[in-house]
Enzyme design. Structure first.
Site, PDB file in Angstrom:
ATOM      1  N   ARG A  92       0.875  -1.181   0.000  1.00 46.60           N
ATOM      2  CA  ARG A  92       0.000   0.000   0.000  1.00 46.60           C
ATOM      3  C   ARG A  92       0.914   1.233   0.000  1.00 46.60           C
ATOM      4  NH1 ARG A  92      -5.180  -1.820   0.670  1.00 46.60           N
ATOM      5  NH2 ARG A  92      -5.427  -3.735   1.860  1.00 46.60           N
ATOM      6  N   ILE A 144     -11.221  -9.246  -2.820  1.00 40.95           N
ATOM      7  CA  ILE A 144     -12.110 -10.243  -2.229  1.00 40.95           C
ATOM      8  C   ILE A 144     -13.413  -9.585  -1.791  1.00 40.95           C
ATOM      9  CG2 ILE A 144     -10.296 -11.822  -1.468  1.00 40.95           C
ATOM     10  CD1 ILE A 144     -10.733 -10.677   1.401  1.00 40.95           C
ATOM     11  N   ASP A 145     -13.372  -8.250  -1.597  1.00 39.31           N
ATOM     12  CA  ASP A 145     -14.558  -7.554  -1.087  1.00 39.31           C
ATOM     13  C   ASP A 145     -15.678  -7.449  -2.134  1.00 39.31           C
ATOM     14  OD1 ASP A 145     -13.064  -7.255   1.134  1.00 39.31           O
ATOM     15  OD2 ASP A 145     -12.845  -5.081   1.026  1.00 39.31           O
ATOM     16  N   TYR A 176      -6.692 -12.886   7.546  1.00 37.44           N
ATOM     17  CA  TYR A 176      -6.026 -13.087   6.249  1.00 37.44           C
ATOM     18  C   TYR A 176      -6.179 -14.499   5.696  1.00 37.44           C
ATOM     19  CZ  TYR A 176      -4.112  -8.637   7.622  1.00 37.44           C
ATOM     20  OH  TYR A 176      -3.994  -7.338   8.008  1.00 37.44           O
ATOM     21  N   MET A 177      -6.718 -15.416   6.518  1.00 37.82           N
ATOM     22  CA  MET A 177      -6.833 -16.801   6.031  1.00 37.82           C
ATOM     23  C   MET A 177      -7.780 -16.922   4.836  1.00 37.82           C
ATOM     24  SD  MET A 177      -6.834 -18.689   9.671  1.00 37.82           S
ATOM     25  CE  MET A 177      -6.684 -20.347   9.108  1.00 37.82           C
TER      26      MET A 177
HETATM   27  N1  LIG Z   1      -6.696   8.183  -5.550  1.00 42.13           N
HETATM   28  C1  LIG Z   1      -5.533   7.575  -5.819  1.00 42.13           C
HETATM   29  N2  LIG Z   1      -4.704   8.062  -6.775  1.00 42.13           N
HETATM   30  C2  LIG Z   1      -3.534   7.458  -7.049  1.00 42.13           C
HETATM   31  N3  LIG Z   1      -3.083   6.352  -6.418  1.00 42.13           N
HETATM   32  C3  LIG Z   1      -3.852   5.827  -5.460  1.00 42.13           C
HETATM   33  C4  LIG Z   1      -5.114   6.400  -5.099  1.00 42.13           C
HETATM   34  N4  LIG Z   1      -5.661   5.662  -4.104  1.00 42.13           N
HETATM   35  C5  LIG Z   1      -4.777   4.676  -3.842  1.00 42.13           C
HETATM   36  N5  LIG Z   1      -3.703   4.768  -4.655  1.00 42.13           N
HETATM   37  C6  LIG Z   1      -2.562   3.864  -4.668  1.00 42.13           C
HETATM   38  O1  LIG Z   1      -3.023   2.570  -5.054  1.00 42.13           O
HETATM   39  C7  LIG Z   1      -2.355   1.561  -4.307  1.00 42.13           C
HETATM   40  C8  LIG Z   1      -3.327   0.609  -3.694  1.00 42.13           C
HETATM   41  O2  LIG Z   1      -4.351   1.291  -2.972  1.00 42.13           O
HETATM   42  P1  LIG Z   1      -5.094   0.628  -1.733  1.00 42.13           P
HETATM   43  O3  LIG Z   1      -4.081   0.298  -0.687  1.00 42.13           O
HETATM   44  O4  LIG Z   1      -6.227   1.485  -1.363  1.00 42.13           O
HETATM   45  O5  LIG Z   1      -5.559  -0.785  -2.265  1.00 42.13           O
HETATM   46  P2  LIG Z   1      -6.711  -1.192  -3.255  1.00 42.13           P
HETATM   47  O6  LIG Z   1      -6.208  -1.148  -4.641  1.00 42.13           O
HETATM   48  O7  LIG Z   1      -7.940  -0.384  -2.987  1.00 42.13           O
HETATM   49  O8  LIG Z   1      -6.917  -2.702  -2.868  1.00 42.13           O
HETATM   50  P3  LIG Z   1      -7.675  -3.314  -1.587  1.00 42.13           P
HETATM   51  O9  LIG Z   1      -8.978  -3.819  -2.120  1.00 42.13           O
HETATM   52  O10 LIG Z   1      -6.801  -4.398  -1.124  1.00 42.13           O
HETATM   53  O11 LIG Z   1      -7.848  -2.219  -0.576  1.00 42.13           O
HETATM   54  C9  LIG Z   1      -1.476   2.258  -3.280  1.00 42.13           C
HETATM   55  O12 LIG Z   1      -0.143   2.153  -3.707  1.00 42.13           O
HETATM   56  C10 LIG Z   1      -1.972   3.691  -3.285  1.00 42.13           C
HETATM   57  O13 LIG Z   1      -0.920   4.597  -3.072  1.00 42.13           O
HETATM   58  O1  LIG Z   2      -4.538  -5.506   6.443  1.00 42.12           O
HETATM   59  P1  LIG Z   2      -4.537  -5.065   5.042  1.00 42.12           P
HETATM   60  O2  LIG Z   2      -3.538  -5.719   4.179  1.00 42.12           O
HETATM   61  O3  LIG Z   2      -4.496  -3.582   4.901  1.00 42.12           O
HETATM   62  O4  LIG Z   2      -5.934  -5.529   4.361  1.00 42.12           O
HETATM   63  C1  LIG Z   2      -7.186  -5.432   4.966  1.00 42.12           C
HETATM   64  C2  LIG Z   2      -8.222  -5.040   3.968  1.00 42.12           C
HETATM   65  O5  LIG Z   2      -8.154  -5.757   2.775  1.00 42.12           O
HETATM   66  C3  LIG Z   2      -9.461  -6.004   2.285  1.00 42.12           C
HETATM   67  O6  LIG Z   2      -9.700  -7.356   2.322  1.00 42.12           O
HETATM   68  C4  LIG Z   2      -9.580  -5.572   0.879  1.00 42.12           C
HETATM   69  O7  LIG Z   2      -8.710  -6.357   0.096  1.00 42.12           O
HETATM   70  C5  LIG Z   2     -10.418  -5.280   3.228  1.00 42.12           C
HETATM   71  O8  LIG Z   2     -11.627  -5.907   3.405  1.00 42.12           O
HETATM   72  C6  LIG Z   2      -9.604  -5.211   4.479  1.00 42.12           C
HETATM   73  O9  LIG Z   2      -9.982  -4.132   5.279  1.00 42.12           O
HETATM   74 MG   LIG Z   3      -9.106  -0.179  -1.381  1.00 44.25          MG
END
Ligand SMILES: Nc1ncnc2c1ncn2[C@@H]1O[C@H](COP(=O)(O)OP(=O)(O)OP(=O)(O)O)[C@@H](O)[C@H]1O
Ligand SMILES: O=P(O)(O)OC[C@H]1O[C@](O)(CO)[C@@H](O)[C@@H]1O
Ligand SMILES: [Mg+2]
EC number: 2.7.1.11
Length: 443
Positions: free
Chosen positions: A159, A214-215, A366-367
């Site tokens: 992230r 997964i959400d 996480y499982m």
């Molecule tokens: N609005 C945005 N503009 C540009 N980059 C972004 C933005 N929001 C998130 N990111 C980047 O995207 C990456 C992943 O974002 P995030 O951690 O929210 O996971 P996600 O893609 O939403 O997946 P998850 O469903 O696991 O949360 C990070 O590296 C973050 O810096």
């Molecule tokens: O602990 P982490 O890696 O930030 O991930 C938790 C998040 O990932 C998700 O499963 C989305 O991928 C959310 O439901 C949960 O809040």
């Molecule tokens: Mg997200």
């Protein structure tokens, strides 16, 4: 803007050693099996009679039918990149999700069939574009052949990370002109910003997303890969909670499942198990205390059937908890622990009313996502991975692949990430879940 060339994705192949078909099948065959750029898939398939129909989404009180279409995904006859000029990169961001390796594998294999020689993986999400001690990973069919046999991501995830402008700088330095981005809402916001930045700099780059979560919280899609597997894994936790609760005198089992903004995992896992008495999701407000609260119903269940099992999504009931204002590296709000809160409040409640209750709490965390994709997700990943490559070669950028009404399509990224897709409390699926649990309203 760029002139297309005939596609090189061979739908029928001969072993290269066969002299007769050394260059593949003759191209003048009538059947070619390509997708036309004009092929469309219907976005909404139900013509709702009125806004009162369950799950109706209407543009006006008469629920006027408006046809909305999206582009059909798949290989095109004309392609907009010369395979020998392509340097393709794959990056996986956000949290883990079953099937990431399956998608990586299919992207690599399909790129090779187009004739792409230069394929790399960016390590540990967007961070891999900026950290100097992280170097890109060369990928080939040989490298990815067996990666789908285990969960996680061959490339690693993270992230947070660098700015969009820094990412595009690195892409220019490295000569990357095709970027495959596997991630959730945040990752796709990033992918779209990278696409826009490339356009502003007039770079001929294709940025194509594959929604990973997964959400299941991406708009307009039937489902995202990893969701089915997560629901299946969640069955183990629910079944354990059921057995514990059922075997104890006045047993109460509580299971917390992931789902930051949306309750799809909790709803589907509850429905699949048939062992849940109370399902709590972020989209449906509830009270714990009071005559209509969850705890009163738990007491009723203990009295009438001797045990009860609760399934709660992690994002549910956040209004009942103290806000922390904490955020993770990507800016996502760190949620309070609703599972622990319900466990504590349940114990306290039964103690106070003088009724014995044996409360068991299971949080599989996480499982449910750090596992290998099941067969149905494996197929979904294969199709999405292949279609991502077809989309890039077809000249699309700023798009993501998905399944819509059982057909595979390309969506413009902004359309699917405008907000996290919620469970519709008026939908048939939520009503089916309520029918299965038999729970009342908790407000
Ligand atoms: N609005 C945005 N503009 C540009 N980059 C972004 C933005 N929001 C998130 N990111 C980047 O995207 C990456 C992943 O974002 P995030 O951690 O929210 O996971 P996600 O893609 O939403 O997946 P998850 O469903 O696991 O949360 C990070 O590296 C973050 O810096
Ligand atoms: O602990 P982490 O890696 O930030 O991930 C938790 C998040 O990932 C998700 O499963 C989305 O991928 C959310 O439901 C949960 O809040
Ligand atoms: Mg997200």
């Amino acid at each position: 803007m760029y002139s297309p060339t005939p596609g090189r994705f061979l739908l029928r192949m001969r072993t290269p050693v066969s002299e007769e078909f050394a260059g593949g099948y003759p191209s003048d065959e009538e059947w070619h099996g390509y997708i036309s750029n004009s092929d469309r898939v219907l976005l909404k398939t139900i013509n709702f009679a009125s806004p009162n129909s369950a799950g109706a989404v209407c543009i006006d009180p008469a629920c006027t039918w408006v046809e909305q279409w999206v582009h059909r995904a798949g290989p095109r006859e004309k392609i907009y990149f010369k395979p020998e000029e392509v340097k393709a990169a794959i990056v996986t961001c956000g949290g883990l999700c079953p099937g990431l390796n399956d998608v990586i594998r299919q992207v690599v294999i399909t790129l090779e069939i187009y004739g792409v020689k230069s394929i790399v993986g960016i390590p540990f999400g967007y961070r891999g574009f900026s950290d100097s001690d992280l170097s890109e990973m060369p990928l080939s069919r040989k490298v990815v052949q067996n990666i789908h046999l285990s969960g996680g991501s061959l490339l690693g995830v993270s992230r947070g990370g660098p700015s969009v402008s820094d990412i595009v700088d690195r892409m220019q330095e490295k000569g990357i002109n095709m970027l495959f981005v596997l991630g959730g809402n945040g990752t796709h916001a990033g992918a779209n910003a990278i696409h826009e930045e490339c356009r502003n700099r007039k770079l001929k780059v294709a940025v194509v997303g594959v929604p990973k979560t997964i959400d299941n919280d991406i708009l307009l899609m039937d489902k995202t890969f990893g969701f089915d597997t997560a629901v299946e894994e969640a069955q183990r936790a629910i079944n354990s909670a059921y057995i514990e609760a059922h075997s104890a005198y006045h047993g109460v089992g509580i299971v917390k499942l992931m789902g930051r903004d949306s309750g799809f995992i909790a709803m589907h896992a509850s429905l699949a198990s048939g062992q849940i008495d109370i399902c709590l999701i972020p989209e449906v407000p509830f009270e714990l205390h009071g005559p209509h609260g969850v705890l009163t119903h738990l007491k009723y269940l203990i009295e009438t059937k001797g045990s009860a099992v609760v399934c709660v999504a992690e994002g549910a009931g956040q209004n009942l908890l103290q806000k922390t204002n904490a955020k993770d590296a990507s800016g996502n709000i760190v949620l309070g622990d609703i599972g622990v809160h319900i466990q504590q409040e349940t114990k306290k409640y039964f103690r106070e009313i003088g009724v014995h209750a044996d409360v068991k709490y299971i949080d599989p965390t996480y499982m449910i996502r750090a596992c290998r994709a099941n067969a149905s997700d494996g197929i979904l990943c294969a199709v999405l991975g292949q279609n991502a490559v077809h989309g890039a070669f077809a000249g699309y950028s700023g798009i993501t692949v998905g399944i819509c009404n059982n057909h595979y399509v390309y969506f413009p990224i902004p359309e699917v990430i405008a907000y996290p897709r919620p469970v519709d409390p008026n939908s048939r699926m939520w009503h089916r879940c309520l029918t299965s649990t038999g729970q009342p309203d908790f407000i």
